[in-house]
Every structure is written in structure tokens, then in C-alpha cells.
Design a protein around this motif. Structure first.
Motif, PDB file in Angstrom:
ATOM      1  N   GLN A  79       0.835  -1.047  -0.050  1.00 57.81           N
ATOM      2  CA  GLN A  79      -0.058   0.031  -0.044  1.00 57.81           C
ATOM      3  C   GLN A  79       0.879   1.345  -0.041  1.00 57.81           C
ATOM      4  N   GLY A  83       0.708   4.004  -2.951  1.00 55.51           N
ATOM      5  CA  GLY A  83       0.436   5.487  -2.163  1.00 55.51           C
ATOM      6  C   GLY A  83      -1.045   5.543  -1.810  1.00 55.51           C
ATOM      7  N   ARG A  84      -1.746   4.222  -1.813  1.00 56.89           N
ATOM      8  CA  ARG A  84      -3.278   4.070  -1.399  1.00 56.89           C
ATOM      9  C   ARG A  84      -3.403   3.111  -0.571  1.00 56.89           C
ATOM     10  N   ASN A 115     -10.128   4.297   1.199  1.00 53.30           N
ATOM     11  CA  ASN A 115      -9.397   4.599  -0.145  1.00 53.30           C
ATOM     12  C   ASN A 115      -8.529   5.868   0.243  1.00 53.30           C
ATOM     13  N   ARG A 117      -5.329   8.416  -0.102  1.00 49.95           N
ATOM     14  CA  ARG A 117      -4.225   8.638  -0.968  1.00 49.95           C
ATOM     15  C   ARG A 117      -2.922   9.455  -0.279  1.00 49.95           C
ATOM     16  N   SER A 119       1.240   9.598  -0.795  1.00 47.52           N
ATOM     17  CA  SER A 119       2.469   9.303  -1.472  1.00 47.52           C
ATOM     18  C   SER A 119       3.573   8.890  -0.332  1.00 47.52           C
ATOM     19  N   ASP A 133     -11.172   9.331  -0.257  1.00 46.93           N
ATOM     20  CA  ASP A 133     -11.990   9.438  -1.200  1.00 46.93           C
ATOM     21  C   ASP A 133     -13.310   9.604  -0.329  1.00 46.93           C
TER      22      ASP A 133
END
Length: 262
Positions: A79, A83-84, A115, A117, A119, A133
Motif C-alpha cells: 500500500q 500510495g493508496r 481509499n 491517498r 504518497s 475518497d
């Protein structure tokens, strides 16, 4: 006639068996190291996210105990590279947020982000945004802080049979009485908590139309839209429910920066 075998004929098989055992042990060691590395990485990410959440809460003028952050999904390192993140939960306790000169207290605010995100560079350097999200939040507002927003000294709020109950002093026709009753609780269009006291009564109330009219006026005076503090993570209130421990608030948001500190 018996066949002759070399004196060390069994050694190749022993060597092969030892080699397989050695490889198996090596694989176990490598797997164990990967598991340890995975868990260490989880801890680093959770601490970084908790730090950024604390900064975001402070930016909104609120206070809270140190966030408890949990990152879900295994293996975690995949993961990180992608990056998620499947799911991150953030538990805030003792939240105190200002609203119109008063302080609204939420004993708990639980946030479930899906979800997410973030990095690898963001986690490594602490620069950049962590975006989810969808975010769902549930919190509990203390009745004391909610009652303070009504600006009626002596008024107390609580839960009774699933409804918001109120008791407090009132002056009807020069007579000091104690009113009691329940209210309908909904979410107003502006996101405030709408309180509508439609069923008030008072022991000893004079049996006069004027007295009943004054009591109805009192009910209207405390039937207001109570503004809520700005919740973290851009959460918008969708539902409120009276519970014994406080007013339960359900909120959600989409495409939310969990932090906006850069």
C-alpha cells in the motif's frame, strides 16, 4: 548377488535434505523480517498521520486528546508503494470546539476514512496532502454544552425514550414553575441542529388560556437552530439522535484532505 553401494552413497541425499531444510529456515527468517518491517512501517505511518491530524484540528481552533490512528490492510508495504490505503480510522477524544463564544464538547469523534491517498514522499518528508475518497464520522455532543448554546440558565437537556428531554425554570404570570417536555431534533439546511419543543408542560401551571399561551411562547423561544462547530475533515452533519450519553452526530464527506498543512 547383492549390489555394492559406495560407502558414502547416502550422503548426497543427506546433503540435499540439509540444503532443503536450510532454504526453508532461510525463507522463514526472511518472511519474519518482512513481517517485522511491515509492522514497523505501519507504526511510522500511523504516527505521521496522527501528527498531521493534530495540526489540522488545531488549525480549526479546536482541541482534542492525541489522535489514535489505525491503518488497515495487509501487506502494508504494498500500500505504501502504491500510495493508496484501504482504510484508516482516527479516534479523537475530548474534542472542544468554539462556537459563538461558547465551547461545544464532543466526548468522542470517530472517523473512518476509505481509499486514502498518501504518497511515499509525503510520509517520508511530511510535505503534501493525505486525501481520502470518503470519510464518515460519528461523535457525541455533551448535553451540558448543547444546553449552554440555548442561553437559558438552569435549562438541562437529556434523553428520554429516544427523544431529547428538557427541564428548567420558567416564570409564567409571575409564578416560578418548572417546565418539562421533549423536543424533535433534526438537521437544519445550514447544518445546525434544529430543536423544536412541541410538548412542554409544567406542574402547577394555572389553568388559564393565557398561562398555556405563555408556556407555548416559552417553547418557541427555545426552539432554535443550534449551530455546531466546524467539524474536522470537512465533515457535514447528516443525522442527530439523542442517546443517554449525549447527542449522537453522524457526518460524512467526500474527497477530503485529512490534512491541509504543507
Amino acid at each position: 548377488m547383492a549390489e555394492d553401494y559406495p560407502a558414502d552413497g547416502a550422503r548426497p541425499r543427506r546433503r540435499g535434505r540439509k540444503l532443503l531444510i536450510g532454504l526453508f529456515v532461510l525463507l522463514l527468517v526472511v518472511a519474519g523480517l518482512l513481517v517485522v518491517a511491515d509492522r514497523v512501517a505501519v507504526g511510522v505511518a500511523e504516527r505521521e498521520i496522527a501528527k498531521r491530524v493534530s495540526q489540522e484540528v488545531s488549525k480549526q481552533g479546536a482541541q482534542a486528546a492525541e489522535p489514535d490512528v489505525k491503518v488497515f490492510g495487509t501487506p502494508f508495504l504494498t500500500q505504501v508503494l502504491d500510495g493508496r490505503y484501504q482504510r484508516i480510522t482516527i479516534n479523537l477524544r475530548d474534542v472542544q470546539a468554539p462556537v459563538e463564544g461558547d465551547v461545544v464538547r464532543l466526548s468522542v469523534l470517530d472517523v473512518d476514512a476509505r481509499n486514502v491517498r498518501a504518497s511515499l514522499d509525503t510520509l517520508r518528508t511530511g510535505q503534501g496532502d493525505i486525501v481520502a475518497d470518503t470519510v464518515n464520522g460519528t461523535g457525541t455532543i455533551s448535553y451540558d454544552s448543547l444546553a449552554a448554546l440555548l442561553k437559558r440558565p438552569g435549562l438541562t437537556l437529556g434523553e428520554q425514550n429516544g427523544k431529547l428531554a428538557v427541564t428548567g425554570p420558567a416564570d409564567i404570570l409571575g409564578q416560578k414553575i418548572t417546565i418539562s417536555g421533549t423536543a424533535d431534533v433534526t438537521v437544519a439546511d445550514n447544518g445546525a441542529v434544529a430543536l423544536r419543543f412541541n410538548d412542554l408542560d409544567a406542574a402547577g401551571l394555572p389553568n388559564l388560556p393565557m398561562a398555556r399561551g405563555l408556556l407555548n411562547n416559552f417553547a418557541k423561544s427555545i426552539s432554535i437552530d443550534v449551530p455546531l462547530p466546524e467539524l474536522p475533515f470537512q465533515l457535514a452533519v447528516r443525522e442527530v439522535r439523542p442517546l443517554p450519553e449525549g447527542l449522537a452526530v453522524t457526518a460524512d464527506a467526500k474527497n477530503v484532505p485529512i490534512n491541509s498543512v504543507s
